[in-house]
Enzyme design. Sequence first.
Site, PDB file in Angstrom:
ATOM      1  N   THR A 147     -15.637  12.320  18.406  1.00  0.00           N
ATOM      2  CA  THR A 147     -16.830  13.129  18.159  1.00  0.00           C
ATOM      3  C   THR A 147     -17.233  13.057  16.698  1.00  0.00           C
ATOM      4  O   THR A 147     -16.372  12.952  15.806  1.00  0.00           O
ATOM      5  CB  THR A 147     -16.593  14.606  18.540  1.00  0.00           C
ATOM      6  OG1 THR A 147     -17.712  15.403  18.128  1.00  0.00           O
ATOM      7  CG2 THR A 147     -15.341  15.163  17.871  1.00  0.00           C
ATOM      8  N   TYR A 184     -11.237  22.482  19.156  1.00  0.00           N
ATOM      9  CA  TYR A 184     -11.542  21.264  19.902  1.00  0.00           C
ATOM     10  C   TYR A 184     -11.758  20.088  18.957  1.00  0.00           C
ATOM     11  O   TYR A 184     -11.165  19.012  19.134  1.00  0.00           O
ATOM     12  CB  TYR A 184     -12.784  21.440  20.786  1.00  0.00           C
ATOM     13  CG  TYR A 184     -13.439  20.116  21.083  1.00  0.00           C
ATOM     14  CD1 TYR A 184     -12.813  19.194  21.921  1.00  0.00           C
ATOM     15  CD2 TYR A 184     -14.649  19.757  20.488  1.00  0.00           C
ATOM     16  CE1 TYR A 184     -13.388  17.945  22.157  1.00  0.00           C
ATOM     17  CE2 TYR A 184     -15.220  18.515  20.721  1.00  0.00           C
ATOM     18  CZ  TYR A 184     -14.594  17.613  21.555  1.00  0.00           C
ATOM     19  OH  TYR A 184     -15.142  16.380  21.777  1.00  0.00           O
ATOM     20  N   LYS A 188      -9.845  15.880  18.103  1.00  0.00           N
ATOM     21  CA  LYS A 188     -10.374  14.535  17.914  1.00  0.00           C
ATOM     22  C   LYS A 188     -10.039  13.997  16.531  1.00  0.00           C
ATOM     23  O   LYS A 188      -9.903  12.780  16.342  1.00  0.00           O
ATOM     24  CB  LYS A 188     -11.885  14.524  18.174  1.00  0.00           C
ATOM     25  CG  LYS A 188     -12.258  14.825  19.620  1.00  0.00           C
ATOM     26  CD  LYS A 188     -11.583  13.851  20.579  1.00  0.00           C
ATOM     27  CE  LYS A 188     -12.015  14.034  22.020  1.00  0.00           C
ATOM     28  NZ  LYS A 188     -11.417  13.040  22.926  1.00  0.00           N
TER      29      LYS A 188
END
Length: 401
Positions: A147, A184, A188
Amino acid sequence: MTVLLTGADGYIGWPTALRIADRSDDRIILVDNFGRRGWVDEIGSTSAVPVCSMDERLGAAKSALGLHNLSFVEGDLTEKAFVDNLLAVHQPDTVVHAAAQPSAPYSQINGECANYTQHNNLQATRNLLWGLEENDLTDAHFIETTTTGVYGAPEFPIPEGGAVMENGKERDEVPFPAMAGSWYHLTKSHDAANMRLAHKQFDIPISDVRTSIVYGTETEETRGENYRLKTRFDFDYYFGTVSHRFAAQAVAGYPVTVYGKGEQRKPFISLEDAVEGLARLALSDHAAPPDDYVVYNQVTRPISIVEAANTIVDVAAEFDYNVAVEHFENPRDEDETHKMEMENSRYMDLIGNQTQFFEGGVRDIFETLSQYKETISSHEDRFLPSVLEERIEPESKVAVN
């Protein structure tokens, strides 16, 4: 050749599977544990577009698109034994890893959700990377959708990859600092570091595709009357991206809710252009896989939140949804005027040209959502966090046909 695609039941995973299968005679092995369906149900929402069973989806891919090279394996990537067996049996030449708990707001709900998100995402990626090493598959091209959120919101242009550090005459490229703003997004950041380490230790060719905010409902393969080919569309506060949530609000006659000024620019890309890049990377192995750890900023254009909102309101009017943008106090700690600059030349070279611009993607969204107004209206309490929901007065809503 065999391509293994994880997260195949997801918003990006399913149309990517169709694109790869349509352009190749390779075996495409799809993997999912249907976690996304459960998470969305858990927070009391649903996909606006009905999501068919995997058997129905595969049947439609065969009958409508003539695709006979897709097969599906259900399983949990956090279970190492499952991953090892999966890799040993199918011996993939390429892995497209699109499986994750993808919601920053969901990861912020409480400690349990934060722990679950980090365990789920990190364990799955580690199992795949170590599985390639331990099953003698280190020549496989590993492609992951991470991301652009790993970058945070720095006050300088974001490179496509590492940052150059200098000390007198010496210089070297180092990983970009992990400035992620949610539990979250940190998964990544950790995934990126683990992939870099796997490349260094195991010599696995890695493509780290840093995906921005994706908008749209259709790709070339899903466009048409066959509802079984459609991908999911989430519109709630936790799993709906900002553009999808705004469009759903308009369909429900709800004010398009911009937090604060909304002048901060965010990176966006259409579903069509996101799928195209992943498919090209997956199919590039027919020539030669990358011999390095390569980062792609999967973004076509930065757009301010208020610009996105105003565009959605304008397009909504074409479909007879007459709503307005309303600004509310921002529940997030962020710079509401940040002007993000992000390098994307490597990704644009990969896809060639942008094929769908924001306004066109928004029209696709309204074409789709107009068929599911009842589903959206019955879940309109999922648009906002409770701290803002109570501030929307009944008269702020407008009637829609």
